[in-house]
Design a protein around this motif. Structure first.
Motif, short mmCIF file in Angstrom:
data_model
loop_
_atom_site.label_atom_id
_atom_site.label_comp_id
_atom_site.label_asym_id
_atom_site.label_seq_id
_atom_site.Cartn_x
_atom_site.Cartn_y
_atom_site.Cartn_z
N ALA A 159 0.85 -1.19 0.00
CA ALA A 159 0.00 0.00 0.00
C ALA A 159 0.88 1.24 0.00
N SER A 160 0.43 2.26 -0.67
CA SER A 160 1.18 3.51 -0.70
C SER A 160 0.23 4.65 -1.00
N VAL A 161 0.60 5.83 -0.56
CA VAL A 161 -0.18 7.04 -0.79
C VAL A 161 0.77 8.20 -1.03
N LYS A 162 0.41 9.04 -1.99
CA LYS A 162 1.17 10.26 -2.22
C LYS A 162 0.20 11.43 -2.33
N LEU A 163 0.34 12.39 -1.41
CA LEU A 163 -0.49 13.58 -1.41
C LEU A 163 0.39 14.80 -1.67
N ILE A 164 -0.17 15.80 -2.32
CA ILE A 164 0.62 16.99 -2.63
C ILE A 164 0.11 18.24 -1.90
N HIS A 165 -1.08 18.13 -1.29
CA HIS A 165 -1.66 19.30 -0.63
C HIS A 165 -1.55 19.22 0.88
N ASP A 166 -1.90 20.31 1.55
CA ASP A 166 -1.90 20.39 3.00
C ASP A 166 -3.28 20.02 3.53
N TYR A 167 -3.31 19.34 4.71
CA TYR A 167 -4.58 18.96 5.34
C TYR A 167 -4.47 19.09 6.85
N HIS A 168 -5.60 19.39 7.48
CA HIS A 168 -5.68 19.46 8.94
C HIS A 168 -6.83 18.57 9.39
N PHE A 169 -6.54 17.56 10.19
CA PHE A 169 -7.55 16.63 10.68
C PHE A 169 -8.21 17.21 11.93
N ASN A 170 -9.34 17.85 11.72
CA ASN A 170 -10.05 18.53 12.81
C ASN A 170 -11.40 17.85 13.04
N TRP A 171 -11.42 16.87 13.94
CA TRP A 171 -12.63 16.10 14.21
C TRP A 171 -13.61 16.90 15.07
N VAL A 172 -14.89 16.69 14.83
CA VAL A 172 -15.96 17.32 15.62
C VAL A 172 -16.77 16.21 16.28
N THR A 173 -17.03 16.35 17.57
CA THR A 173 -17.79 15.35 18.32
C THR A 173 -19.26 15.76 18.41
N LYS A 174 -20.15 14.82 18.05
CA LYS A 174 -21.58 15.01 18.18
C LYS A 174 -22.16 13.75 18.81
N GLY A 175 -22.65 13.88 20.04
CA GLY A 175 -23.15 12.71 20.74
C GLY A 175 -22.04 11.69 20.94
N GLU A 176 -22.28 10.47 20.47
CA GLU A 176 -21.29 9.40 20.59
C GLU A 176 -20.51 9.19 19.30
N PHE A 177 -20.59 10.17 18.40
CA PHE A 177 -19.95 10.03 17.09
C PHE A 177 -18.93 11.14 16.86
N TYR A 178 -18.03 10.86 15.91
CA TYR A 178 -16.98 11.81 15.54
C TYR A 178 -17.07 12.03 14.02
N PHE A 179 -16.92 13.28 13.63
CA PHE A 179 -17.09 13.65 12.23
C PHE A 179 -15.89 14.47 11.74
N LEU A 180 -15.48 14.20 10.50
CA LEU A 180 -14.30 14.84 9.93
C LEU A 180 -14.59 15.31 8.52
N LYS A 181 -14.25 16.55 8.24
CA LYS A 181 -14.35 17.10 6.89
C LYS A 181 -12.95 17.54 6.48
N LEU A 182 -12.45 16.95 5.41
CA LEU A 182 -11.10 17.26 4.93
C LEU A 182 -11.17 17.90 3.55
N GLU A 183 -10.48 19.02 3.44
CA GLU A 183 -10.40 19.76 2.19
C GLU A 183 -9.00 20.34 2.11
N ALA A 184 -8.41 20.30 0.94
CA ALA A 184 -7.04 20.81 0.77
C ALA A 184 -6.96 22.27 1.22
N LEU A 185 -5.92 22.58 2.00
CA LEU A 185 -5.74 23.94 2.51
C LEU A 185 -4.95 24.77 1.50
#
Length: 211
Positions: free
Chosen positions: A185-211
């Motif tokens: 397995a391998s991955v190559k990314l060229i953009h910047d990302y920030h993993f900013n999770w949001v907690t709602k109830g018993e769940f966690y949600f993440l929206k990722l978009e290139a910075l």
């Protein structure tokens, strides 16, 4: 067109916040990725009319749409077609869902595959982007009820090189070549990302978009 695209992205963000709140508040029951896609697409479809401000504008949504990348057809979870006059662009969305108890009622494993899958989605979104074919850099959406992805007690094992924990930052891209599940397995990314999770109830949600 730029203003229309900006309005569409604002609605995506609003709908993701609404979807997250409804799931966290037990108003929506999501048992796997397919139901996540359908429920989110429903909210999205019923909100898109808000972005149409002129008669020459239109927005439509398609699920599981094939996109040709490097002579290979890849299936995108959701695409949004944005049109103004004769100009049209595509905004792709990839989604991931991990429930601790699977839809079959069994305890789910393969956490390493799920983390890798989020990175793989980002790589796909970057590969979809093509100015010549009017394809925009898209959005990745993830939900889980597994706290370990977000706030891990430890990061043992090479698979944690595919780090998805809260506040992880990818700067100037990243290249990882770490086998997952005994397979290359391998991955190559060229953009910047920030993993900013949001907690709602018993769940966690993440929206990722290139910075």
């Amino acid at each position: 067109m730029e203003q229309l695209i900006a309005r569409v992205k604002e609605i995506v963000n609003l709908c993701w916040g609404s979807f997250s709140a409804k799931v966290g508040g037990d108003l929506l029951s999501i048992n796997k990725e397919a139901s996540m896609q359908l429920h989110f697409a429903y909210i999205l479809k019923n909100s898109m009319d808000l972005v149409i401000h002129h008669s020459n504008e239109s927005v439509s949504i398609e699920l599981e749409k094939g996109i040709l990348v490097n002579q290979r057809m890849r299936e995108c979870d959701i695409i949004i077609r944005i049109k103004k006059d004769e100009e049209e662009v595509i905004l792709p969305i990839e989604m991931k869902c991990y429930k601790t108890i699977s839809s079959s009622g069994k305890l789910r494993g393969a956490q390493d595959l799920f983390r890798y899958g989020i990175y793989e989605d980002l790589e796909l979104l970057e590969s979809y982007a093509n100015k010549n074919e009017n394809r925009l850099l898209g959005i990745q959406l993830t939900m889980t009820d597994n706290r370990n992805f977000v706030y891990p007690k430890s990061k043992k094992g090479k698979s944690w090189n595919y780090d998805v924990s809260h506040d992880t930052v990818i700067k100037n891209g990243i290249e990882i070549n770490i086998p997952i599940g005994g397979k290359e397995a391998s991955v190559k990314l060229i953009h910047d990302y920030h993993f900013n999770w949001v907690t709602k109830g018993e769940f966690y949600f993440l929206k990722l978009e290139a910075l």
